[in-house]
Design a protein around this motif. Structure first.
Motif, short mmCIF file in Angstrom:
data_model
loop_
_atom_site.label_atom_id
_atom_site.label_comp_id
_atom_site.label_asym_id
_atom_site.label_seq_id
_atom_site.Cartn_x
_atom_site.Cartn_y
_atom_site.Cartn_z
N HIS A 256 0.87 -1.18 0.00
CA HIS A 256 0.00 0.00 0.00
C HIS A 256 0.90 1.22 0.00
O HIS A 256 1.69 1.41 0.93
N ILE A 257 0.80 2.00 -1.06
CA ILE A 257 1.69 3.15 -1.21
C ILE A 257 0.87 4.43 -1.16
O ILE A 257 -0.09 4.59 -1.92
N HIS A 258 1.24 5.31 -0.24
CA HIS A 258 0.61 6.63 -0.19
C HIS A 258 1.65 7.62 -0.67
O HIS A 258 2.61 7.91 0.03
N PHE A 259 1.47 8.11 -1.91
CA PHE A 259 2.46 9.04 -2.47
C PHE A 259 1.86 10.43 -2.61
O PHE A 259 0.74 10.59 -3.08
N GLU A 260 2.63 11.42 -2.19
CA GLU A 260 2.26 12.81 -2.49
C GLU A 260 3.50 13.54 -2.96
O GLU A 260 4.59 13.32 -2.42
N GLU A 261 3.34 14.41 -3.94
CA GLU A 261 4.47 15.14 -4.51
C GLU A 261 5.19 15.96 -3.43
O GLU A 261 6.40 15.96 -3.36
N SER B 271 -3.36 5.77 12.62
CA SER B 271 -4.50 5.97 13.52
C SER B 271 -5.79 5.49 12.87
O SER B 271 -6.69 5.02 13.54
N GLU B 272 -5.86 5.67 11.56
CA GLU B 272 -7.08 5.29 10.84
C GLU B 272 -7.08 3.81 10.47
O GLU B 272 -7.97 3.35 9.76
N GLY B 273 -6.05 3.07 10.89
CA GLY B 273 -6.07 1.63 10.70
C GLY B 273 -5.31 1.11 9.48
O GLY B 273 -5.53 -0.02 9.04
N ALA B 274 -4.39 1.92 8.93
CA ALA B 274 -3.62 1.47 7.76
C ALA B 274 -2.94 0.13 8.02
O ALA B 274 -2.48 -0.14 9.13
N GLU B 275 -2.86 -0.69 6.97
CA GLU B 275 -2.29 -2.03 7.11
C GLU B 275 -0.78 -2.00 7.32
O GLU B 275 -0.09 -1.09 6.85
N GLU B 276 -0.28 -3.05 7.96
CA GLU B 276 1.16 -3.21 8.11
C GLU B 276 1.81 -3.24 6.73
O GLU B 276 1.31 -3.89 5.82
N GLY B 277 2.93 -2.53 6.61
CA GLY B 277 3.64 -2.49 5.34
C GLY B 277 3.30 -1.27 4.50
O GLY B 277 3.95 -1.01 3.49
N THR B 278 2.26 -0.53 4.92
CA THR B 278 1.90 0.70 4.20
C THR B 278 3.07 1.67 4.24
O THR B 278 3.70 1.85 5.29
N ILE C 62 15.21 10.08 -0.68
CA ILE C 62 14.09 9.20 -0.36
C ILE C 62 13.57 9.65 0.99
O ILE C 62 14.28 9.58 2.00
N TRP C 63 12.36 10.16 0.99
CA TRP C 63 11.69 10.58 2.23
C TRP C 63 10.50 9.66 2.40
O TRP C 63 9.50 9.78 1.69
N MET C 64 10.65 8.72 3.29
CA MET C 64 9.67 7.62 3.35
C MET C 64 9.38 7.22 4.79
O MET C 64 10.26 7.24 5.65
N SER C 65 8.14 6.88 5.04
CA SER C 65 7.74 6.35 6.35
C SER C 65 7.01 5.03 6.15
O SER C 65 6.21 4.90 5.23
N LEU C 66 7.30 4.10 7.03
CA LEU C 66 6.81 2.74 6.92
C LEU C 66 6.02 2.40 8.18
O LEU C 66 6.48 2.64 9.30
#
Lengths: 327, 327
Positions: free
Chosen positions: B85-90, B104-111, B137-141
């Motif tokens: 599950h990838i949440h990308f924003e420019e 907090s909203e329940g995103a799955e592990e690995g998002t 690379i600015w990324m949160s897991l």
């Protein structure tokens, strides 16, 4: 009335400690005319305050309304930092949720979030906490202790002691604490505590302690499935309690215990906690994520972890569980 | 092109593993006409993809654009749950902040949350992390491990190993890890890791691991005050790296190590970590909230805590500190 003026007026009454305040003094304090003072007093009456007015002597508050707001909490609060910032909303989804947001935005230690009603109050493990209007105390408290992550469960126990002490101060009840986070009267649940945290891996940013306290519920207030397991102060004590006063007492007891905790560590809190604990030296069933365990609850350790002696004589550490007291 | 179709088309190319895909096959797979396929291919070219088109044979992608988006990360990703599950924003304020909300909203592990630019990227202890556009690379897991709170620092160390392994896979560099959360090349900072958590006192809800990786920065990209202490893959390796490929490798290495961690515990991760650690067996200064301590870093314990042997021969546990390596 402007919120600022009303708050100033209530503050003046609070400082007068039940003595009469003359209209002249009030008008000087608020910087407004005697006629304006009279109007402010009338507005307080409309909000449910009862006031004595004695000609040539002045006014004093004899009764506060049975509702909670920033004013009612503030009036008579004697803490130095607990509850000094009050975020009140008439209705919220959950005070925990708002407190999390405030904490993220840098809210000061001791900030509280209070509401008259929660539409989705939460307990431990995302369970629902029933939070109807004008009956209970639904409150979240923001702390910023510099403690290791592993010590945060201690704050749940500290909160339980503070709440029991406050209930004993305000009512005739003698509540028991059931590890880790319930307060019972006659075996029924009166209070639930939910301790959450925002943290880096090696550093606590904030601990948010949520409290749900059933205060003025009638038996009928509870849904059928809760009637056998939940109770309120009004049901058990036979009379309603002043919720604002109870909040003030909780904040006061909490502040004293928290200062003690920060200066002396968990040991003095542990001793107090044990004096209220119902489950100690009894056989309990601990239901954990990994299964059930039966044994004698022999105490808690220095981290606040429950110690269970099983039949084979082993001492098991219980970090997280639901506890059923058997005998 | 609709996002869904483009994603499906890229997925088809990914599965073809560099082989040609005929226009006929693509049109069947997407459920559209040959003319529409041609239009989709043209749109990919406009987005920076380079494609070989061979008459009667078909198309294949020869080069992906030097930018990051969900598509570029997805194309060629071989993990089973990390990054699925990838949440990308420019552009974002901070990927950590968005990941906290999603968690907090329940995103799955690995998002994962990925962005080309952060306006207020954060490091440990609320420090600023410099995150300019199209270079890093600015990324949160988001992880949801069932571990005690006290074990969360282990995940910082696990992340460091995964990132080093991925960098070694994609570049010629041999980075070092500096306890607890920095990755260095030639003594300069290449990567920072920020591990945060949402938790109840006795239960982790989510662990959010933020990574800032300096990839294609020129020396001039860094502000003056960072030039002596920070570096990038491009500066050290002498050539730019494919950021989407590096993300894929990080996710892959992370998934392997994380599965190992969940099944075998921290021990195998610890051994790997130690093989990359620069500070071990050296004299270091540990600056903590409570003061500085100098000693020989002799290792980490089973919780991931740094062990420092002081001059007097005492072994001190360092839970949280900035480390300066002296010799």
């Amino acid at each position: 009335m402007q919120t600022g003026l009303r708050s100033k007026l209530l503050d003046a009454f609070s400082k007068a400690e039940g003595e009469y305040l003359s209209g002249q003094k009030i008008s000087e304090y608020l910087g407004c005319s005697r006629t304006a003072v009279w109007k402010h007093i009338e507005e307080l009456r409309k909000e449910g305050y009862e006031l004595d007015a004695v000609r040539r002597i002045g006014y004093r508050i004899t009764k506060k309304p049975d509702k909670i707001s920033s004013n009612e909490i503030q009036l008579g609060l004697t803490t130095s930092f607990m509850g000094r910032h009050i975020h009140f909303e008439e209705e919220v989804t959950s005070t925990q949720k708002i407190a999390h947001n405030l904490a993220s935005e840098g809210a000061e230690e001791g900030t509280i979030v209070v509401s008259e009603q929660q539409s989705s109050g939460r307990g431990r493990l995302s369970r629902v906490w029933y939070s109807p209007k004008h009956t209970g105390i639904w409150m979240s408290l923001i702390l910023r202790p510099q403690i290791p992550l592993s010590q945060t469960p201690q704050l749940t126990l500290l909160a339980a002691v503070a709440i029991v002490q406050a209930i004993e101060e305000v009512t005739t009840l003698k509540p028991d604490i059931k590890w880790p986070n319930d307060i019972l009267v006659n075996g029924k649940k009166l209070v639930g505590i939910l301790t959450e945290l925002q943290a880096e891996a090696d550093r606590v940013h904030s601990v948010i302690i949520g409290m749900g306290i059933n205060v003025n519920h009638d038996q009928d207030h509870f849904p059928t499935d809760l009637q056998d397991i939940a109770t309120s102060i009004a049901i058990e004590a036979g009379e309603k309690a002043d919720r604002a006063e109870l909040i003030q007492q909780i904040l006061l007891k909490f502040e004293v215990l928290y200062n003690l905790y920060l200066s002396k560590g968990f040991k003095p809190i542990k001793l107090l906690w044990e004096s209220y604990a119902i489950s100690l030296n009894k056989t309990v069933v601990a239901r954990t994520l990994h299964g059930s365990l039966t044994g004698k609850a022999i105490g808690i350790n220095e981290d606040g972890v429950l110690l269970l002696e099983t039949e084979s004589g082993n001492i098991e550490k219980i970090y997280s569980a639901d506890i059923e007291v058997k005998s």
